[in-house]
Every structure is written in C-alpha cells, then in structure tokens.
Scaffold this active site. Structure first.
Site, PDB file in Angstrom:
ATOM      1  N   CYS A 175       0.819  -1.209   0.000  1.00  0.00           N
ATOM      2  CA  CYS A 175       0.000   0.000   0.000  1.00  0.00           C
ATOM      3  C   CYS A 175       0.854   1.261   0.000  1.00  0.00           C
ATOM      4  O   CYS A 175       0.708   2.123  -0.855  1.00  0.00           O
ATOM      5  CB  CYS A 175      -0.932   0.019   1.205  1.00  0.00           C
ATOM      6  SG  CYS A 175      -2.209  -1.257   1.098  1.00  0.00           S
ATOM      7  N   HIS A 176       1.763   1.371   0.989  1.00  0.00           N
ATOM      8  CA  HIS A 176       2.539   2.609   1.105  1.00  0.00           C
ATOM      9  C   HIS A 176       4.027   2.359   1.260  1.00  0.00           C
ATOM     10  O   HIS A 176       4.765   3.217   1.731  1.00  0.00           O
ATOM     11  CB  HIS A 176       2.018   3.450   2.267  1.00  0.00           C
ATOM     12  CG  HIS A 176       0.560   3.766   2.140  1.00  0.00           C
ATOM     13  ND1 HIS A 176      -0.407   3.017   2.759  1.00  0.00           N
ATOM     14  CD2 HIS A 176      -0.098   4.687   1.420  1.00  0.00           C
ATOM     15  CE1 HIS A 176      -1.595   3.483   2.442  1.00  0.00           C
ATOM     16  NE2 HIS A 176      -1.452   4.491   1.621  1.00  0.00           N
ATOM     17  N   GLY A 177       4.434   1.143   0.929  1.00  0.00           N
ATOM     18  CA  GLY A 177       5.853   0.866   0.840  1.00  0.00           C
ATOM     19  C   GLY A 177       6.599   0.702   2.148  1.00  0.00           C
ATOM     20  O   GLY A 177       7.812   0.866   2.189  1.00  0.00           O
TER      21      GLY A 177
END
Lengths: 267, 427, 186
Positions: free
Chosen positions: C150-152
């Site tokens: 999703c956001h690394g």
C-alpha cells in the site's frame, strides 16, 4: 426434516387405520418420572448429564444428529453452560471427525474417494451420522431419525414424552392391533406404530461411575442430557430469575408504600 | 394541551429553550401538572403498562435483529444461536416472544376497560379510533414476528393467513391469487416472504409508536375519562398527574412485570406450540395449526364459517366494527356503573370472547371433552353474539335502558356525598 | 420520582421512601440495560474460535504459511539461519521502533531478535501492516522481510519496521508451543 418422518408416520397410520380401525390409537399420556430440573430452583444433575451424554454418544448418535450443539457447549470453562472441563470437551471434540477444508491441491477427497476429514475442535458442532436426509432414510427403512438438539422442546410433554417413548417398548400390543412391517409397537407414540426400533437394552453401556445401566436409568439420563441440549441456558435463567423476582417483590413493596403516602394527602 | 399551560421556566437555559423548542413545557404539561381525574382505578394503569411493553418490544427487537438472519436456510439456526451462544440471548428472546403475549394481555384489558367505562364516547371518538388502529397494527406485527423463527407453526401460520387473501378469487377471479403471489414474492411462502416479513416486522412497531403519540395527544385534549364517566367539573375533581398517577402507574406496572418475569424466567415456553421448535417443512403440515392465544377468538370466528370468503369477511369485520363503536353506542351515559342492563351484556361479551378463545384452539369438528357435544354451534353462536353486541345491543340499549342517576361531580362521589363511594387510593 | 411533599410529622421518613422507590427503579433499569449492552460482545460461538492450533511440521525452512486467527491473518514463517543472523546483526539503536510488540512479553520488552520470537526458527506475526492495515508481502523489500504494497513500508526478517510510514513493528500474537511441532495461537 422431522416432517418427512411425520408424513411417513401419518401415511403409515392411514394405512394402519384400515387394519386398526376399531382401536383408538391416540397416544397414552406420558409417564412422569420426575426430573432433577423440574422445580423453579432446580438445576441439572451433573452426574446424570455425563451419563446421559455417554448414552447419546454410544447409542442415539448412530442414527440421530445433534446439529445445533457445539462441543464448546460441553465445557464449563469461561462461564460455559457445560458439564465437562475444557480439556475434556476438547478431547471429546477431537474424538469426532468433521469434514476438512480442501487440501493444498484443491482436493476434497482422499485417494480412495472418501471425503477429507479432520479431528473436531471445540468450535465445531456435533457432526451428523448421515451426510444427508436421503442417506439417513436409506439406512432406516425410509424413516428419518429426527435431530435431537431441541427434541425436548419440540414435543408436547417435553422430557416426560421422550422418556415415555424410550421406555415404552417391549409391551404386548392389544388384541386386534396390527404392528406394521418395519414398525414397532409403542403406545406412547401417536398411532402406536413407531419406526424407531427399541434403542435401549439393559447394560448396553457401562457407566464409569458404577451406576447400573438399566433401561430406565439410561432413558432417564439421556433425557436429562437432551433437556440440557435443548436448553443449556436454563440454569442461568433460573438463577437470574430468582434475583429478579426478589428485586421486583421488594420494589413493589417500596412502590406501594410510596404510593400510599402520596395518596394519603387526598382526603 | 387542554387549557393553558402552567409551566414557568425556572433557569435561564429553560427560558432560552422554552422560546425556541418548548419541549420542557410539553413534558411538564402532559406528564407533570396534567390534571387527571382523582378517581381512576387499577384498570386505568394499562396505558402506562402498554407504553412500557412497546418500549421493551422495540428495544429487545432491535438487539435480536443484530443476530437474527432472515433467510429460510438460516433463520431457525440463527434463533438457536441467539438462545445458546449470544450473551443473554436467551433472556432477550424470551423477553421478546413472551413480551408479545403480555403486550396483548394488557391491550385487551385496556380495550375492555374502554368498553366498560364508555371511554370511546364523545369527545373521545378519535382517541378510540387511533387505539383500534394501534391494535390492528399490533396484530399484524405479532403475526409477522411469529413467522420469523421459521418453525413449523411459523411457516404454516404464514401460509394460512396469507391464503386468506386468496378468498378474493371468489368475487374477482384471479385477483386473490395475484395478491397472494405478490405477498409471497413467489408461488408459495418462502425465502422472499420471510425477508419482507422481517422488514415489515421491524417497521411496524415504529408506526405504532407514532400512533401512540397521537393517541396520547388525543387523550390530552379532552383529558381522561374516569370510572364514573362524568366530566371533570373543576380543580376539586382532579389531581396532578405527577406524583399521583406516576407512582400509582409505577406500582401497578411493577405488579404486571412480576407476572411477566414469572413467565419469562420460569415458564418461557408455556405460550408457544412445541411444533415451532421443529424447523419449517413445506412438505408437511402439522396435525393442528393454531395461532397464538391472543388471536384465537378471531380464528374461532373464521373457522366457524364454512364459506371461505364469508369467513374472511367475518374475521376482518370483527376488527372493523370496533371503529364504529362510538356511534353504535347510543346511550348518553358513559360508564356502565350506571347502566344496569349494558353491564350484563358487557360481561356476557367478555365471557363470549373467552369462549371463542377456547374454541379457537380446537378443530371446528371437535366436541367438548367428555360430553360429545359438538363445538361448532357454540363457535357460531359466539360469533353471532360478538356482532350482535356491537350492531344490535349497544344501539338498542341506548333507547330502551334507563340508567341510574349520575353523581353530581367526581369530588362529591369520592368524598362520600355522591351516589357511590369511589375511594381511589384504596383500590 | 422523588416527591417534595412535606408535612409536619416525620418528613425524613416520607422522603426516604420516595427516594428509595426512585433509586430502586433506576437500579432495575440499569440491570435491564446490561444484557442489552453485553449481547454485542463476542458470543460463545465466536469465543470458541478465539484460539487456533497449528501443526508446524509441513512448513519448510524459508517458507511462510498464513493462518486465520480471530479474523486476521497470522504469518507463520520458518526462518533460515541466514535470515536469523541478519536480524540479529541489526543494532537496536538503528530501529525506528525499539519495542518488541510481543504479546507474550511485558510491554517494555525491547525489539531484539530474541524478544521477537519464542524459538528463533519460528517467526509468528500478525500479518497486518501497522500503518493502515494492509497485508504485507513476505520475502520482499530491501530487508528480505516484508513489503507492504500500500505505502511501501519495509520490514526486516524479524518483522521490525525499517523504512516507510509504518510506526511500529509487526505485532507478535500470544502463542505457545504445545509440542515441538504444534503451536496454539491465542
């Protein structure tokens, strides 16, 4: 499910009504043996519940399901309503096989074509003895053994009725009464022709607490167990009910005094 | 609402609120200072009891709906899940299922009280008609709720009652069939039927609650009737609602709840048919289908009529006739305390309804046990009397009956100078 | 419901009975409220599934399987000696979150590799990114542990946050070894 059985029973009783036309085959009023849980403060007899479970497991469960009861319900741990300890309930669950999820290859059967099974866990419900209604009928001369989860609540007469059926066999039918093929005489059953063979015989189970396994004893114990299965929360209900009644009576008394005092001004 | 308000806001906030939303004024005028006849007896407590029961049914119903699954496959099991696994689920369900019975017990006492003391007469006709509407909606709600556990009785009650509408086929061929199929959402009672019944069972109690507000509003315009049936003449005839009737209603409510609790905790299944613990099976009808006890008199009327459409008309007519009672009763005296003949016919109606209730629990071809006397003629006679009471006896009595003299005021009656000693606090 | 009626004689007792009546009514309503509140708590059938048992023997070194526990994914990862060594080589001070987040240890336990596991070979984690609840992908990212798609967010081979927006290490659920090859989660 039980209906089809009732339909069959009705069908047969119609057929029998020709042969038994002269007789009133309405059921006898059930016997009243008295139960440990009869009174408003009475609870289930723990020893009887454990023996009754053994009778269900070793005798009834070969034909009758108990679909709505989870193994977890047998445990008294964590505020449960059961009559075994948590580990005992877990061991009982593990003794049953329940259908497993598909394996890693997506198969639902083993190499012999049998469904994949796994040992039960406490979150499982009692697995039924037959996979479906047709299989149950095929094994029982067309009759469907009813599920026993709420049988005590689903029959007029409750525990007395179930007990009377279990102990109502082995009597000689009255002259002129015809017992139909694959049927058994039981005067406590509507129409007197019942599809269930006499399920209990003396010493059919061996109770670990040394209780003598008479038909009467086993019937009494298994009906106690089935009453519990139908209403495991009864003990909580009676306990809480007792407190509620005490509170309400006291509250009514206080309200009455308050009411009289307020209205005393009116005259 | 009748007369002018006596509310005086005391705090700054109360003054501020009163000029914007006079809700405290409303509460004060309707529940605190509301002048209430001083001679109301125990039978006037059922309004409060009914409000309490409606609240209990709505609250327990909302929480049961959090666990119930309205699907033909899962409804029965979801009810068993409530009974076994949900925390206090057994209590909530037994409160709700038996609550319906106690709700009806209270509403019947409330209705018969109204009939006895002439509470339907001018200026309370609208109050009475709203009450009849509430009662009809209660019947509908109870019927819908009875189908939800999806046991044998649920299923077959739904089948039989919805089939009443197929009788329209006898006047408009095809229309009845279309209506029943519309009700079912199929060609028989099934999954779509259960879903819509659940939706309506959730909706109707809130409609009832709205009508209850109107009912109480309509009560507060003319004020309470009373056991003497005479109008309030002045302040000496009344007491403020609070504390006099709040405490009296609370006391009788507590007694009522004791009875309710006895059934919920010690006899929770005494009012249900064992067959409803058997899952619904569309292939087999139970040998005996009976409604819940509170609908048995109507069921007896239905089954006493051999012609299908006429039976249905008699059934619904028995409810519809209640709407016209304010105009069917031609007597100018309200309370039957002063109507010696009407009183006897009233008690005969009570016995008649109990008899019909008894007969409704038996097959139409049944005989009284131990006697061989068939029940059917009695069911027909009972039905005839029910209609005769409203359509013949009440209109004619007003013309031919000579009422006893009425006391001058409630106060003189209460203080012993009137015709009858009515000592309210000693009830 | 307490009523301010006073008369010359025994005003105290008068008030007392009304106060008692109102209080008892309040107690009754409060008692009625509890079942209505408690019915929303997990039911017995839900609680019966609050712990699950899992057989470790089919899991090979370098493999991970996912088990459902209380409606959440739990990663059961059998680490290779190399992965263990990598995790142990990381100095505690370089970690963004230095707490163990291990339900089997006190809250103050530190995020050493030893405190992230019971047996070093077996890494048991709740498979939910501590950022916004996505499920991280295993054996991915710069640290060989987990990468949240999703956001690394990147986690190492002990499930500790190393880079990215997630504030905390992956949680270690309560579990215990029933036998060398069988664990109970919950």
């Amino acid at each position: 499910m039980r209906f089809s059985r009732l339909a069959l029973a009705l069908g047969f009783s119609l057929a029998a009504s020709a042969a038994n036309a002269a007789l009133d085959t309405s059921p006898l009023p059930p016997k009243k043996p008295g139960w440990s849980f009869d009174g408003p403060l009475d609870m289930y007899d723990r020893a009887s519940l454990q023996r009754g479970f053994q009778v269900y497991k070793e005798v009834c469960s070969t034909c009758h399901s108990l679909n709505r009861v989870a193994f977890a319900a047998l445990s008294s741990d964590n505020g449960g309503y059961g009559f075994f300890t948590g580990p005992q309930a877990k061991a009982i669950a593990a003794g049953y096989k329940v259908p497993a999820d598909p394996n890693d290859k997506g198969e639902t059967t083993d190499e012999k074509g049998q469904p994949l099974m796994r040992p039960g866990i406490t979150a499982d419900h009692f697995p039924p003895p037959f996979p479906n209604e047709q299989a149950a009928r095929a094994s029982n001369a067309g009759a469907l053994p009813p599920d026993l989860s709420v049988i005590v609540k689903a029959r007029a007469g409750g525990p007395d009725y179930v007990y009377s059926i279990l102990t109502g066999f082995h009597q000689k039918p009255p002259a002129g009464f015809t017992v139909l093929p694959n049927k058994y005489y039981n005067p406590y059953f509507n129409g007197w022709n019942i599809s269930m063979p006499p399920p209990l015989a003396p010493n059919q189970v061996t109770f670990s607490d040394g209780t003598k396994a008479t038909v009467d004893q086993m019937a009494h114990d298994v009906v106690t167990f089935l009453s519990w299965a139908a209403e495991p929360t009864m003990e909580d209900r009676k306990r809480i009910g007792f407190g509620v009644m005490l509170f309400l009576l006291a509250f009514a008394g206080i309200l009455y005094l308050s009411y009289r005092r307020i209205w005393a001004d009116i005259h | 609402m009748a007369g002018h308000s006596t509310y005086v806001p005391k705090t700054r906030f109360a003054k501020w609120l009163d000029s914007r939303l006079p809700i405290l004024r409303l509460a004060n005028d309707t529940m605190t200072t509301f002048p209430t006849p001083r001679n109301l007896n125990v039978w006037y407590s059922f309004g409060g009891i009914l409000t309490f029961m409606l609240g209990i049914q709505i609250v327990t119903g909302i929480v049961l709906a959090m666990h119930y699954v309205p699907s033909a496959d899962k409804a029965f099991d979801s009810v068993e899940n409530i009974m076994r696994d949900v925390n206090y689920g057994w209590l909530l369900r037994y409160l709700h299922s038996n609550g319906a019975s106690f709700f009806f017990l209270a509403v019947y006492l409330h209705i018969f009280r109204g009939l006895y003391y002439g509470s339907y007469k001018a200026p309370r006709e609208i109050l009475w008609i709203i009450g009849v509407l509430i009662y009809v909606l209660m019947i509908a709600t109870a019927f819908l709720g009875y189908t939800l556990p999806w046991g044998q009785m649920s299923f077959w009650a739904a089948t039989v009652i919805t089939n009443l509408f197929s009788s329209i086929d006898q006047v408009l061929p095809g229309a009845g069939t279309h209506i029943t199929q519309w009700l079912w959402g199929g060609f028989a009672v099934g999954d779509p039927t259960l879903n819509r019944f659940f939706s309506l069972h959730y909706l109707l109690p809130f409609v009832i609650a709205g009508l209850v507000v109107l009912h109480i509003w309509a009560l507060h315009v003319p004020g309470n009737n009373n056991p003497l049936g005479i109008d309030v003449k002045g302040p000496q005839d009344t007491v403020p609602f609070h504390p006099y009737y709040t405490v009296k209603d609370a006391f009788y409510l507590c007694l009522f709840v004791i009875l309710y609790a006895i059934v919920v905790f010690y006899l929770p299944n005494s009012l249900v048919e064992p067959d409803n613990y058997v899952p619904a099976n569309p292939l087999v009808t139970p040998p005996e289908i009976v409604p819940e006890w509170y609908l048995l008199p109507f069921y007896a009327m239905l089954r006493s009529i051999p012609q299908k459409l006429f039976g249905v008309i008699v059934l619904f007519g028995a409810l519809a006739v209640l709407v016209f009672v304010p105009w069917l009763d031609t007597s100018r005296v309200r309370s039957m305390r002063f109507r010696p003949l009407a009183k006897q016919f009233f008690w005969a109606l009570v016995v008649d309804c109990l008899l019909l209730g008894y007969l409704g629990a038996h097959r139409p071809d049944a005989v009284f046990p131990g006697t061989g006397i068939p029940m059917l003629p009695f069911a027909r006679l009972g039905t005839a009397y029910y209609y005769a009471y409203f359509l013949l006896i009440l209109p004619l009595l007003g013309i031919f009956e000579t009422p006893k003299p009425l006391p001058a005021t409630i106060a003189t009656s209460v203080t012993g100078h009137g015709v009858e000693q009515v000592n309210a606090p000693a009830e | 419901m307490s009523v301010a009626t006073t008369t010359a004689d025994e005003p105290t007792r008068r008030d007392f009975i009304h106060i008692a009546a109102a209080s008892a009514g309040g107690v009754g309503l409060a008692a009625l409220a509890w079942p209505i509140i408690d019915q929303m708590n997990p039911s017995a059938s839900v609680l019966a599934l609050s712990s699950v048992e899992f057989d470790l023997s089919p899991v090979q070194a370098g493999q991970q399987v996912t088990v459902m526990w209380r409606g959440k994914p739990v990663f059961v990862r059998r680490r290779t000696p190399k992965e263990i060594a990598e995790a142990r080589a990381v100095p505690l001070a370089s970690l963004p979150d230095q707490l163990a987040r291990n339900a089997n240890l006190p809250d103050s336990a530190q995020a050493t590799d030893q405190d992230r596991t019971i047996k070093p070979e077996w890494l048991i984690l709740v498979g939910i990114c501590t950022h916004l609840g996505c499920i991280p992908l295993d054996h991915q990212g710069d640290f060989g542990g987990y990468l949240c798609p999703c956001h690394g967010s990147q986690y190492d081979t002990a499930g500790r946050i190393r880079r990215g927006p997630a504030p905390e290490n992956l949680y270690v659920p309560p579990y215990s070894f029933l036998s060398p090859t069988r664990i109970k989660i919950g």
